[in-house]
Write a protein that holds these residues in place. Structure first.
Motif, PDB file in Angstrom:
ATOM      1  N   ILE A   2       0.869  -1.174   0.000  1.00  0.00           N
ATOM      2  CA  ILE A   2       0.000   0.000   0.000  1.00  0.00           C
ATOM      3  C   ILE A   2       0.911   1.230   0.000  1.00  0.00           C
ATOM      4  N   GLN A   3       0.762   2.081  -1.004  1.00  0.00           N
ATOM      5  CA  GLN A   3       1.696   3.190  -1.186  1.00  0.00           C
ATOM      6  C   GLN A   3       0.985   4.537  -1.147  1.00  0.00           C
ATOM      7  N   ASP A   4       1.753   5.562  -0.734  1.00  0.00           N
ATOM      8  CA  ASP A   4       1.222   6.924  -0.776  1.00  0.00           C
ATOM      9  C   ASP A   4       1.423   7.507  -2.176  1.00  0.00           C
ATOM     10  N   ASN A  29       5.773   5.650  -1.645  1.00  0.00           N
ATOM     11  CA  ASN A  29       6.341   5.119  -0.404  1.00  0.00           C
ATOM     12  C   ASN A  29       5.329   4.226   0.302  1.00  0.00           C
ATOM     13  N   PRO A  30       5.792   3.136   0.921  1.00  0.00           N
ATOM     14  CA  PRO A  30       4.854   2.269   1.653  1.00  0.00           C
ATOM     15  C   PRO A  30       4.285   2.986   2.872  1.00  0.00           C
ATOM     16  N   VAL A  31       3.004   2.739   3.136  1.00  0.00           N
ATOM     17  CA  VAL A  31       2.361   3.350   4.301  1.00  0.00           C
ATOM     18  C   VAL A  31       2.294   2.333   5.435  1.00  0.00           C
ATOM     19  N   ALA A  32       1.964   2.800   6.609  1.00  0.00           N
ATOM     20  CA  ALA A  32       1.905   1.926   7.786  1.00  0.00           C
ATOM     21  C   ALA A  32       0.685   1.012   7.718  1.00  0.00           C
ATOM     22  N   PRO A  33       0.718  -0.128   8.401  1.00  0.00           N
ATOM     23  CA  PRO A  33      -0.453  -1.007   8.450  1.00  0.00           C
ATOM     24  C   PRO A  33      -1.686  -0.245   8.925  1.00  0.00           C
ATOM     25  N   GLY A  34      -2.805  -0.478   8.254  1.00  0.00           N
ATOM     26  CA  GLY A  34      -4.052   0.184   8.599  1.00  0.00           C
ATOM     27  C   GLY A  34      -4.239   1.532   7.933  1.00  0.00           C
ATOM     28  N   GLU A  35      -3.178   2.061   7.320  1.00  0.00           N
ATOM     29  CA  GLU A  35      -3.259   3.370   6.668  1.00  0.00           C
ATOM     30  C   GLU A  35      -3.675   3.201   5.213  1.00  0.00           C
ATOM     31  N   MET A  75      -3.778  -2.388   4.421  1.00  0.00           N
ATOM     32  CA  MET A  75      -3.383  -3.742   4.789  1.00  0.00           C
ATOM     33  C   MET A  75      -3.277  -3.817   6.308  1.00  0.00           C
ATOM     34  N   ALA A  76      -3.871  -4.843   6.880  1.00  0.00           N
ATOM     35  CA  ALA A  76      -3.798  -5.041   8.326  1.00  0.00           C
ATOM     36  C   ALA A  76      -2.422  -5.581   8.712  1.00  0.00           C
ATOM     37  N   GLU A  77      -2.155  -5.595  10.003  1.00  0.00           N
ATOM     38  CA  GLU A  77      -0.862  -6.081  10.501  1.00  0.00           C
ATOM     39  C   GLU A  77      -0.580  -7.511  10.042  1.00  0.00           C
ATOM     40  N   ASP A  78      -1.648  -8.324   9.932  1.00  0.00           N
ATOM     41  CA  ASP A  78      -1.457  -9.723   9.577  1.00  0.00           C
ATOM     42  C   ASP A  78      -1.467  -9.971   8.074  1.00  0.00           C
ATOM     43  N   GLY A  79      -1.470  -8.907   7.258  1.00  0.00           N
ATOM     44  CA  GLY A  79      -1.344  -9.062   5.813  1.00  0.00           C
ATOM     45  C   GLY A  79      -2.639  -9.138   5.041  1.00  0.00           C
ATOM     46  N   VAL A 117      -5.778  -7.689   3.158  1.00  0.00           N
ATOM     47  CA  VAL A 117      -5.973  -6.443   2.417  1.00  0.00           C
ATOM     48  C   VAL A 117      -7.454  -6.083   2.395  1.00  0.00           C
ATOM     49  N   TYR A 118      -7.743  -4.794   2.533  1.00  0.00           N
ATOM     50  CA  TYR A 118      -9.118  -4.286   2.512  1.00  0.00           C
ATOM     51  C   TYR A 118      -9.197  -3.172   1.468  1.00  0.00           C
ATOM     52  N   ILE A 119     -10.104  -3.320   0.513  1.00  0.00           N
ATOM     53  CA  ILE A 119     -10.311  -2.277  -0.491  1.00  0.00           C
ATOM     54  C   ILE A 119     -11.299  -1.268   0.070  1.00  0.00           C
ATOM     55  N   THR A 120     -10.932  -0.012   0.052  1.00  0.00           N
ATOM     56  CA  THR A 120     -11.777   1.014   0.660  1.00  0.00           C
ATOM     57  C   THR A 120     -12.309   2.030  -0.341  1.00  0.00           C
ATOM     58  N   GLY A 121     -11.856   2.010  -1.556  1.00  0.00           N
ATOM     59  CA  GLY A 121     -12.346   2.982  -2.531  1.00  0.00           C
ATOM     60  C   GLY A 121     -11.643   2.811  -3.852  1.00  0.00           C
ATOM     61  N   ARG A 122     -11.952   3.719  -4.774  1.00  0.00           N
ATOM     62  CA  ARG A 122     -11.338   3.666  -6.097  1.00  0.00           C
ATOM     63  C   ARG A 122     -10.685   5.002  -6.404  1.00  0.00           C
ATOM     64  N   ALA A 123      -9.563   4.912  -7.068  1.00  0.00           N
ATOM     65  CA  ALA A 123      -8.842   6.133  -7.390  1.00  0.00           C
ATOM     66  C   ALA A 123      -9.467   6.845  -8.583  1.00  0.00           C
ATOM     67  N   SER A 124     -10.290   6.167  -9.327  1.00  0.00           N
ATOM     68  CA  SER A 124     -10.927   6.767 -10.499  1.00  0.00           C
ATOM     69  C   SER A 124     -12.442   6.745 -10.315  1.00  0.00           C
ATOM     70  N   ASP A 125     -13.139   7.170 -11.289  1.00  0.00           N
ATOM     71  CA  ASP A 125     -14.603   7.197 -11.241  1.00  0.00           C
ATOM     72  C   ASP A 125     -15.227   5.899 -11.744  1.00  0.00           C
ATOM     73  N   MET A 126     -14.384   4.920 -12.072  1.00  0.00           N
ATOM     74  CA  MET A 126     -14.899   3.651 -12.558  1.00  0.00           C
ATOM     75  C   MET A 126     -15.811   3.007 -11.507  1.00  0.00           C
ATOM     76  N   TYR A 127     -16.895   2.330 -11.975  1.00  0.00           N
ATOM     77  CA  TYR A 127     -17.712   1.553 -11.061  1.00  0.00           C
ATOM     78  C   TYR A 127     -17.917   0.164 -11.637  1.00  0.00           C
ATOM     79  N   ILE A 128     -18.315  -0.766 -10.778  1.00  0.00           N
ATOM     80  CA  ILE A 128     -18.442  -2.172 -11.163  1.00  0.00           C
ATOM     81  C   ILE A 128     -19.904  -2.575 -11.117  1.00  0.00           C
ATOM     82  N   SER A 129     -20.432  -3.002 -12.255  1.00  0.00           N
ATOM     83  CA  SER A 129     -21.831  -3.427 -12.341  1.00  0.00           C
ATOM     84  C   SER A 129     -21.883  -4.855 -12.860  1.00  0.00           C
ATOM     85  N   GLY A 130     -22.415  -5.743 -12.048  1.00  0.00           N
ATOM     86  CA  GLY A 130     -22.503  -7.141 -12.446  1.00  0.00           C
ATOM     87  C   GLY A 130     -21.158  -7.775 -12.734  1.00  0.00           C
ATOM     88  N   GLY A 131     -20.109  -7.293 -12.062  1.00  0.00           N
ATOM     89  CA  GLY A 131     -18.776  -7.837 -12.269  1.00  0.00           C
ATOM     90  C   GLY A 131     -18.011  -7.202 -13.410  1.00  0.00           C
TER      91      GLY A 131
END
Length: 539
Positions: free
Chosen positions: A364-366, A370-376, A415-419, A421-435
């Motif tokens: 997970i990068q800023d 650069n890598p960010v801290a776990p949970g960030e 990414m949690a301490e134990d590795g 991964v949680y997706i929290t958003g999208r960097a673009s305006d793309m959305y997913i419909s029916g996969g």
């Protein structure tokens, strides 16, 4: 003076196995096993190998196809489409499958952009064939799957060349084998170049992480187009001699899926959350025996927790989730069955897309890489052998996609301490419909072609069935009554049906930033203010 290479090791050739050899190997080991089933027909591995050899001979000797040439495929799922993949691979050519639901205009663009030398097209798509010929006059040949007036008949060519043996062309690790079309923020599809070496790793990884223990005793039913993730999934089945069963119809028929699962003792399938929801909520699921299922693999979008519980209660602990883009061929993270639980305890791992796939590294990068801290929160980036070679003929997109050797997914998460991964958003305006990934810019450009539309913004909003659907917020030109436009009818045929916005909303003007820009954030805020969509719950 002769320089000693690092470590004293002289680099050797990067030659790798041609992917079509997977079929040859399986045909040698299990020649009389059933390898492929479609409608009332069945093909043994020996018969499949012979048909692929025959088509490869036709492509090479009749049409002059050579290593590196591209062949565009426009077809619904069928045995010929699957065979064409191996025939192209065998010659060192590049398989370029289109999503058959796309419009003739969309597919014609792929024909031109890919530099395709030939087209293999289903008989039911004459408009697509003619559009491709018009857009790409350099197409040297067209082959029709089924009787059609726009090309030579596929099965007739196979019959003419049966008995021919075509050795697999020598390939190196980075030789392209598949143009996997994806889209960017511009809305124009981009060809992610998949290679023989990369895909050999992907297949091994799928067998390791998604469906361990797969053998010739297994069977897989196909409920998605072979042009994309399902095609990769079925290639994996061939590698270990597991049979593939296609649905007899182009459209999803849930009772038929469950009938085939029972009839063929299906052990695995690949799907997306919206289809999985349909499968487990249909009454037919209780009428057929699905106890043979070991792995029900879903990807393409997050799955609502309640839907996940329903699937687990119905099918048992067989769910496997993976997160991965076409550019990484699905190989970023995995959440195995053991982490899918009906109970909302720690074992359920609610909200995660899993941990790193074997042989892959996620960071997970800023904004500076650069890598960010776990949970960030930051951008999810990945390196490893499953990452594609780059976009074909698109240096600008390649420059944006890679940073310091890392592939940038464009997805935000932590990414949690134990590795995990949680997706929290999208960097673009793309959305997913029916996969399916939907890119608003492409739809907006189409809508703006209407002479009575002045402005438009398309945003994705949550939907309980499809995950997300599009809302098109439009501004009609002065003096035009919005109700007279019928934009859904006007767009019909201009964009694929799955890209069609669910709602068309008309405003007198779109909100704009201080710089005069239309921003999706402001559109969403105005939709919430007007009560068109629900406000987000406070964090």
């Amino acid at each position: 003076m002769t320089m000693t290479p690092p470590g004293g090791v002289v680099p050797c050739s990067t030659r790798v196995m041609n992917l079509s050899h997977f079929l040859t190997q399986t045909a040698r080991r299990n020649p009389d096993d059933i390898g492929f089933v479609w409608r009332e027909q069945q093909w043994t591995w020996r018969e499949m190998e012979a048909r692929v050899d025959a088509m490869a001979a036709a492509l090479r000797d009749r049409f002059g196809l050579r290593k590196g040439d591209r062949v565009l495929i426009q077809s619904a799922n069928c045995n010929q489409m699957f065979e064409s993949m191996f025939a192209c691979f065998r010659l060192g050519a590049v398989w370029v499958p289109a999503n058959y639901r796309q419009s003739p205009e969309d597919v014609a663009y792929l024909a031109k952009a890919s530099g395709a030398r030939g087209l293999i097209c289903g008989a039911g798509f004459p408009d697509h064939a003619h559009a491709c010929r018009e857009a790409a006059p350099d197409l040297a040949f067209t082959i029709a799957i089924g009787p059609a007036d726009f090309g030579e008949d596929y099965d007739a060519l196979v019959a003419q060349h049966l008995g021919r043996t075509v050795p697999s062309v020598a390939v190196e690790r980075d030789d392209p084998c598949w143009f996997f079309y994806t889209s960017g923020t511009t809305g124009r599809p981009k060809a992610a170049v998949l290679t023989h070496g990369q895909m050999a790793f992907v297949i091994t990884n799928h067998l390791c992480d998604l469906m361990p223990g797969t053998t010739r005793e297994d069977a897989s039913v196909v409920v998605a187009p072979l042009s994309h993730g399902a095609g990769v999934h079925q290639l994996v089945q061939v590698a270990h001699g597991a049979k593939t069963i296609l649905l007899p119809t182009d459209k999803l028929d849930v009772p038929t899926v469950w009938r085939l699962v029972e009839e063929w003792r299906v052990t695995n399938l690949f799907t997306v959350p919206t289809i999985l929801k349909m499968l487990v909520e249909d009454e037919s699921v209780g009428r057929f025996d699905h106890s043979s299922l070991r792995y029900v693999i879903y990807a393409g979008a997050p799955m609502y927790r309640e839907d996940q519980k329903k699937a687990l209660a119905t099918l048992g602990v067989v769910l496997v989730q993976y997160f991965g883009l076409g550019e990484v061929t699905g190989n970023i993270t995995v959440l195995p069955p053991v982490y899918h639980s009906l109970e909302d305890g720690p074992q359920a791992r609610i909200g995660t897309c899993g941990f790193e796939r074997t042989g892959m590294q996620v960071e997970i990068q800023d904004d500076n890489g650069n890598p960010v801290a776990p949970g960030e929160t930051g951008e999810i980036c990945v390196i490893g052998p499953a990452v594609f070679a780059g976009y074909y003929d698109n240096p600008e997109a390649n420059a944006k996609a890679f940073r310091n050797g890392w592939f940038r997914t464009g997805d935000l998460g932590h990414m949690a301490e134990d590795g995990f991964v949680y997706i929290t958003g999208r960097a673009s305006d793309m959305y997913i419909s029916g996969g399916s990934n939907i890119y608003p810019r492409e739809i907006e450009e189409k809508i703006l072609q209407h002479p009575d539309i002045g402005e438009v913004a398309v945003v994705g909003v949550p939907d309980p069935l499809w995950g997300e659907v599009g809302y098109a917020v439009c501004v009609a030109r002065p003096g035009v009554a919005p109700e007279s436009l019928g934009l859904d009818r006007w767009l019909d045929g201009k964009i694929a049906r799955y890209k069609m916005p669910k709602r068309f909303i008309f405003w007198e003007a779109l909100p704009k930033s201080a710089y005069g820009k239309i921003t999706k954030k402001m559109i969403r805020e105005e939709l919430e203010r007007r009560g068109e969509i629900a406000s987000k719950a406070p964090a």
